[in-house]
Scaffold this motif. Sequence first.
Motif: not given
Length: 230
Positions: A123-131, A148-157, A174-178, A205-210
């Motif tokens: 269990f990862i204790q964060h809201t902008s990273a995933s497993l 693919a994730l960046n195309k599904i949920v683009p940062g321009k939104w 976008p990180g929250h959505v991913k 471990l998928n890091e969704h933040r810069d």
Amino acid sequence: MAKKFGISKGQRLSILLLLVPATVSLAFVPSTRHYFAAAQTPGTSSSSFIGRASTTATSVTSSTALCNSNQVDNNMAKSIPQWFQHEISITAPSRGCHLITSDVNKAIQSDMSNIKIGMANLFIQHTSASLTINENADPDVRRDLEVALNKIVPGKWTKDGTFLHTMEGEDDMPGHVKASMMGVSLSLPIRNGRLALGTWQGIYLNEHRDQGGWGGGHTRDIIITLQGQS
């Protein structure tokens, strides 16, 4: 001439049995049946136990308990579920998908030998990273998954009005959505002291933040819970 009617010994016995109070018979039968059932062994007639069933049953039960006590204790110990828990912190080198199977195995190796069959929960204790679980061989898979994730949920939104939650940066919502799409926990079977992953499966471990949450980098905390039987 009047005829005499005699009563034989067998008839007198039958009459006496009929006169015995029913309570006497009922009080005796349950005890006899109980001990007989406990003492009877294959090849022995029921009649041989009448009159000594109580002592025989006690003897058999006691000896069985003494002979099997150690075996029962060992079997009970093996059947009791064991629980272990670890927490690891992993710093992702960059935004994207990262293989962390070796980090997980290193954290749990001391406890896995105690588990023959069980489950592991990450269990990862964060809201902008995933497993997630995916291919562990070709690194292009991890690269393509991030694309693919960046195309599904683009940062321009974050800039065009699609998202309202924009105060933490372009990559935050976008990180929250991913994270919700990919999931924050994994359940893996344990078999014979090892995670039962397929040959080509690895833990990501998928890091969704810069920058990570509030500019705090990419260190992510993961709780690993193990449960199983030896």
